[in-house]
Design an enzyme around this catalytic site. Sequence first.
Site, short mmCIF file in Angstrom:
data_model
loop_
_atom_site.label_atom_id
_atom_site.label_comp_id
_atom_site.label_asym_id
_atom_site.label_seq_id
_atom_site.Cartn_x
_atom_site.Cartn_y
_atom_site.Cartn_z
N SER A 77 0.84 -1.34 0.42
CA SER A 77 0.41 0.02 0.48
C SER A 77 0.62 1.50 -0.15
O SER A 77 1.91 1.16 -0.02
CB SER A 77 -0.81 0.48 1.01
OG SER A 77 -1.63 -1.14 1.57
N1 SAH Z 1 -0.73 -4.82 4.37
C1 SAH Z 1 0.13 -5.51 2.46
C2 SAH Z 1 -1.52 -4.88 1.73
C3 SAH Z 1 -0.86 -5.88 0.92
S1 SAH Z 1 -2.43 -6.31 -0.63
C4 SAH Z 1 1.27 -4.73 2.83
O1 SAH Z 1 1.74 -4.09 3.52
O2 SAH Z 1 1.88 -5.00 1.92
C5 SAH Z 1 -3.24 -6.92 -0.14
C6 SAH Z 1 -2.89 -8.37 0.63
O3 SAH Z 1 -4.16 -9.10 1.06
C7 SAH Z 1 -2.79 -9.00 -1.09
O4 SAH Z 1 -1.25 -9.63 -0.55
C8 SAH Z 1 -3.59 -10.18 -0.70
O5 SAH Z 1 -3.26 -11.77 -1.68
C9 SAH Z 1 -4.47 -10.37 0.44
N2 SAH Z 1 -5.47 -11.24 0.68
C10 SAH Z 1 -6.59 -10.68 -0.12
N3 SAH Z 1 -7.88 -11.78 -0.26
C11 SAH Z 1 -7.56 -12.55 1.50
C12 SAH Z 1 -7.89 -13.27 2.00
N4 SAH Z 1 -9.53 -13.65 1.71
N5 SAH Z 1 -6.95 -13.49 3.21
C13 SAH Z 1 -5.93 -13.18 3.32
N6 SAH Z 1 -5.36 -12.62 2.78
C14 SAH Z 1 -6.12 -11.89 1.93
#
Ligand code: SAH
Length: 227
Positions: A77
């Site tokens: 993000s």
């Molecule tokens: N907090 C992260 C943001 C990553 S983007 C950072 O700081 O880098 C969001 C993430 O959510 C992705 O890695 C995606 O694979 C994950 N995601 C999406 N749906 C999900 C679910 N149902 N359970 C767990 N993770 C999920």
Amino acid sequence: MPVKQVARSRPEVRGLGMTSQRARDRLIERLQGEGIRDRRVLDTLRQLPRHLFIDEALASRAYEDTALPIGRGQTISQPYVVARMTEVLIEHALPARVLEIGTGSGYQCAVLATLVEQVYTVERIDELLRNARRRFRKLGLDNIRSRHDDGRLGWPEEAPFDAIMVTAAGTDLENTLLDQLAPGGVLVAPVGPPGRQELLRVRSTDQGWQREILAAVSFVPLLGGVV
Ligand code: SAH
């Protein structure tokens, strides 16, 4: 309360040039200009090496205020969004136990781990989770427990949590997650279809759930199943 310091003895943690402390300091000035006020949040973003949470080829862009690809179609993000979500999560009280859904690169999780006692994080893509765990070890962040699972289910065995942060957008807010909030707890989550997502804060009060819409946002989707 001062933020927990990460292990900084390795040169790659300290960074150089585009990944140096000066680059981090400039990002912090920019975030302050954009309205981030919480000293604890600013302090921890100032010390955390965001460049270690992305591919080396992109490291020179780590301290731009922008989301960046982390592989498997996912993104780390934007720093402003990380700062703002953290700020609204800890605004009324500093939570002790926090659940994060969507570990991704691990950056948001690392931010939380320097501020609170214990963080639980769930990621559905195994490869991303493994990379994130390596980063936590390198930085000496030993108050994070992580799990490869569908985060829409939360982490029932460890519930209730004082705070829950979701970092991928579902079309609806899952009751399963709200049910894992402790009384007085707070949940922050992007909700809605692509192009029409809103950042929501829900507080569990004596009078029931209190919902606030904080901002329009753009997150990757919350998906089902594990890979
Ligand atoms: N907090 C992260 C943001 C990553 S983007 C950072 O700081 O880098 C969001 C993430 O959510 C992705 O890695 C995606 O694979 C994950 N995601 C999406 N749906 C999900 C679910 N149902 N359970 C767990 N993770 C999920």
